[in-house]
Scaffold this motif. Structure first.
Motif, mmCIF file in Angstrom:
data_model
loop_
_atom_site.group_PDB
_atom_site.id
_atom_site.type_symbol
_atom_site.label_atom_id
_atom_site.label_comp_id
_atom_site.label_asym_id
_atom_site.label_seq_id
_atom_site.Cartn_x
_atom_site.Cartn_y
_atom_site.Cartn_z
ATOM 1 N N ALA A 84 18.161 12.868 11.183
ATOM 2 C CA ALA A 84 17.030 13.049 12.095
ATOM 3 C C ALA A 84 16.232 11.756 12.230
ATOM 4 N N GLN A 85 16.071 11.050 11.106
ATOM 5 C CA GLN A 85 15.360 9.777 11.163
ATOM 6 C C GLN A 85 16.101 8.776 12.050
ATOM 7 N N ARG A 86 17.426 8.767 11.929
ATOM 8 C CA ARG A 86 18.210 7.846 12.741
ATOM 9 C C ARG A 86 18.125 8.191 14.225
ATOM 10 N N ILE A 87 18.063 9.483 14.541
ATOM 11 C CA ILE A 87 18.045 9.914 15.938
ATOM 12 C C ILE A 87 16.676 9.716 16.569
ATOM 13 N N PHE A 88 15.623 10.150 15.842
ATOM 14 C CA PHE A 88 14.305 10.246 16.465
ATOM 15 C C PHE A 88 13.344 9.127 16.096
ATOM 16 N N SER A 89 13.633 8.352 15.045
ATOM 17 C CA SER A 89 12.642 7.373 14.609
ATOM 18 C C SER A 89 13.217 5.970 14.443
ATOM 19 N N PRO A 90 13.934 5.439 15.421
ATOM 20 C CA PRO A 90 14.476 4.082 15.251
ATOM 21 C C PRO A 90 13.399 3.030 15.072
ATOM 22 N N ARG A 91 12.264 3.171 15.754
ATOM 23 C CA ARG A 91 11.187 2.191 15.600
ATOM 24 C C ARG A 91 10.559 2.278 14.213
ATOM 25 N N GLN A 92 10.391 3.502 13.737
ATOM 26 C CA GLN A 92 9.779 3.685 12.420
ATOM 27 C C GLN A 92 10.622 3.028 11.332
ATOM 28 N N ARG A 93 11.958 3.072 11.455
ATOM 29 C CA ARG A 93 12.829 2.471 10.461
ATOM 30 C C ARG A 93 12.632 0.960 10.408
ATOM 31 N N LEU A 94 12.286 0.382 11.551
ATOM 32 C CA LEU A 94 12.162 -1.064 11.622
ATOM 33 C C LEU A 94 10.758 -1.555 11.322
ATOM 34 N N GLN A 95 9.797 -0.644 11.189
ATOM 35 C CA GLN A 95 8.435 -1.046 10.901
ATOM 36 C C GLN A 95 8.350 -1.681 9.523
ATOM 37 N N ALA A 96 7.503 -2.683 9.392
ATOM 38 C CA ALA A 96 7.326 -3.338 8.099
ATOM 39 C C ALA A 96 6.605 -2.399 7.131
ATOM 40 N N PHE A 97 6.989 -2.468 5.889
ATOM 41 C CA PHE A 97 6.301 -1.732 4.835
ATOM 42 C C PHE A 97 5.064 -2.526 4.435
ATOM 43 N N GLU A 98 3.922 -1.866 4.366
ATOM 44 C CA GLU A 98 2.665 -2.525 4.023
ATOM 45 C C GLU A 98 2.295 -2.156 2.592
ATOM 46 N N PRO A 99 2.700 -2.938 1.600
ATOM 47 C CA PRO A 99 2.483 -2.551 0.202
ATOM 48 C C PRO A 99 1.020 -2.410 -0.180
ATOM 49 N N ALA A 100 0.157 -3.241 0.388
ATOM 50 C CA ALA A 100 -1.256 -3.224 -0.017
ATOM 51 C C ALA A 100 -1.937 -1.897 0.299
ATOM 52 N N THR A 101 -1.437 -1.184 1.324
ATOM 53 C CA THR A 101 -2.079 0.075 1.724
ATOM 54 C C THR A 101 -1.167 1.283 1.540
ATOM 55 N N ALA A 102 0.014 1.070 1.008
ATOM 56 C CA ALA A 102 1.006 2.151 0.909
ATOM 57 C C ALA A 102 0.583 3.204 -0.106
ATOM 58 N N GLN A 127 1.933 -2.830 -9.481
ATOM 59 C CA GLN A 127 0.495 -2.572 -9.531
ATOM 60 C C GLN A 127 -0.291 -3.661 -8.797
ATOM 61 N N ARG A 128 0.201 -4.881 -8.912
ATOM 62 C CA ARG A 128 -0.484 -6.004 -8.265
ATOM 63 C C ARG A 128 -0.259 -5.996 -6.752
ATOM 64 N N GLU A 129 0.981 -5.788 -6.328
ATOM 65 C CA GLU A 129 1.331 -5.893 -4.916
ATOM 66 C C GLU A 129 1.064 -4.610 -4.129
ATOM 67 N N ALA A 130 1.188 -3.464 -4.795
ATOM 68 C CA ALA A 130 1.045 -2.167 -4.114
ATOM 69 C C ALA A 130 0.274 -1.220 -5.013
ATOM 70 N N PRO A 131 -1.041 -1.406 -5.148
ATOM 71 C CA PRO A 131 -1.825 -0.625 -6.119
ATOM 72 C C PRO A 131 -1.855 0.874 -5.848
ATOM 73 N N GLY A 132 -1.551 1.295 -4.617
ATOM 74 C CA GLY A 132 -1.567 2.720 -4.310
ATOM 75 C C GLY A 132 -0.248 3.418 -4.553
ATOM 76 N N VAL A 133 0.756 2.671 -4.994
ATOM 77 C CA VAL A 133 2.080 3.228 -5.202
ATOM 78 C C VAL A 133 2.162 3.951 -6.539
ATOM 79 N N GLN A 134 2.864 5.073 -6.554
ATOM 80 C CA GLN A 134 3.136 5.800 -7.797
ATOM 81 C C GLN A 134 4.569 5.501 -8.214
ATOM 82 N N LEU A 135 4.760 5.199 -9.501
ATOM 83 C CA LEU A 135 6.082 4.836 -10.012
ATOM 84 C C LEU A 135 6.476 5.792 -11.130
ATOM 85 N N ASP A 136 7.622 6.441 -10.969
ATOM 86 C CA ASP A 136 8.194 7.300 -12.002
ATOM 87 C C ASP A 136 9.419 6.602 -12.577
ATOM 88 N N LEU A 137 9.449 6.416 -13.903
ATOM 89 C CA LEU A 137 10.565 5.752 -14.573
ATOM 90 C C LEU A 137 11.343 6.768 -15.394
#
Length: 320
Positions: A84-102, A127-137
């Motif tokens: 579905a992502q490939r069919i309906f969201s080609p632009r979204q796939r190409l959008q840059a990821f914004e780590p500072a606000t993610a 934590q430094r580049e993307a402080p809003g990100v949650q990481l599960d190890l």
């Protein structure tokens, strides 16, 4: 006709809810990940139960567990969402990821055979580049099927070393390492002349070894020794790889593993690194990922962070 009527009631968001519920195994966590409310997700779970004729999630101890039907539906649901992502969201796939606000959640399964500062370094970097990100190890172990977890979308990335990584997964090489022997400074061979450190002396040592990744299979070192018609005496096996250098420091056990890992402990513990008298192939460390997240900008960014950290640690690793 009844089947067609049932299909007409299914929208893409319901598939997303299904996949998230099975992955999270919790209505409240699924609601948080979906940006929805718990009552709304509970209502969607009731719809899904009616449509599938299965409870999907059942009470288990303090939490919930997916039924066999739910587990069987997880990968098809993931594939539908990807298509579905490939069919309906080609632009979204190409959008840059914004780590500072993610506000992204990343799930990584990793081996602690890595450089011991690798995972702490990755946590600090994210934590430094993307402080809003949650990481599960998640730890890699013999009872964790990382290939199935990647295919079901339960983890986004797996980091470790394999002689032959699975062919169905995408692969990124991180670094190669030389196998060496770590022993206490009080070990007789640590004080002996280098020429006396022979293959026979090595094999006669009392060895310390990690638990292998695959159940009922020897680890990398023992597999290679067997291919040469050799064997060693493993006195202790431990699932706690990070504690092995401390065990070596206070015993006459010897540990065969990567130089980069061992070198971090030479200045911290009374240990010494010796070359390995056996001609081992190098340890190759990789990051592996599934097609599910291959094109996602967030996942591409995560893989780049892992790759850059590996390069940095190789440059700064102490040589002993």
């Amino acid at each position: 006709m009844a089947e067609a009527a049932a299909l007409a009631k299914i929208e893409l968001q319901l598939i997303r809810v299904l996949h998230t519920l099975i992955s999270e195994r919790s209505v409240s966590r699924a609601a948080l990940r979906l940006g929805s409310s718990q009552p709304a997700v509970s209502g969607q779970l009731r719809r899904l139960r009616a449509l599938t004729g299965d409870p999907l999630l059942v009470r288990s101890g303090q939490g919930m567990a997916p039924t066999p039907t739910a587990l069987a539906l997880q990968e098809p649901a993931a594939r539908l969402l990807l298509e579905a992502q490939r069919i309906f969201s080609p632009r979204q796939r190409l959008q840059a990821f914004e780590p500072a606000t993610a506000r992204q959640r990343f799930r990584i399964a990793a081996s602690d055979y890595l450089d011991p500062v690798f995972l702490p370094g990755l946590v600090a970097r994210l934590q430094r580049e993307a402080p809003g990100v949650q990481l599960d190890l998640q730890a890699l172990s013999a009872d964790f099927d990382y290939r199935a977890a990647l295919a079901r979308g339960e983890v986004d990335l797996v980091i470790g070393n394999w002689p032959e990584p699975p062919e169905e997964l995408h692969l990124g090489r991180l670094f190669s390492d030389e196998l060496v022997v770590l022993m206490s400074q009080d070990h007789p061979m640590a004080r002996a002349p280098a020429r006396s450190w022979t293959l026979e002396r090595y094999l006669d040592c009392q060895h310390l070894a990690p638990m292998p990744f695959a159940a009922n299979q020897p680890g990398f070192v023992d597999q290679h020794l067997a291919s040469l018609g050799l064997s060693r005496c493993v006195a202790v096996r431990s699932a706690h790889f990070g504690q092995l250098p401390l065990m070596v420091a206070h015993s006459l056990l010897v540990l065969t593993t990567g130089r980069q890992f061992c070198s971090r402990f030479v200045d911290q513990l009374p240990v010494k690194i010796l070359r390995c008298p056996v001609p081992f192939p190098p340890l190759n460390y990789y990051q592996l990922w599934h097609e599910l997240g291959h094109a996602a900008p967030a996942h591409r960014w995560l893989r780049e962070q892992v790759r850059e950290l590996a390069r940095e640690l190789v440059r700064t690793a102490p040589r002993a």
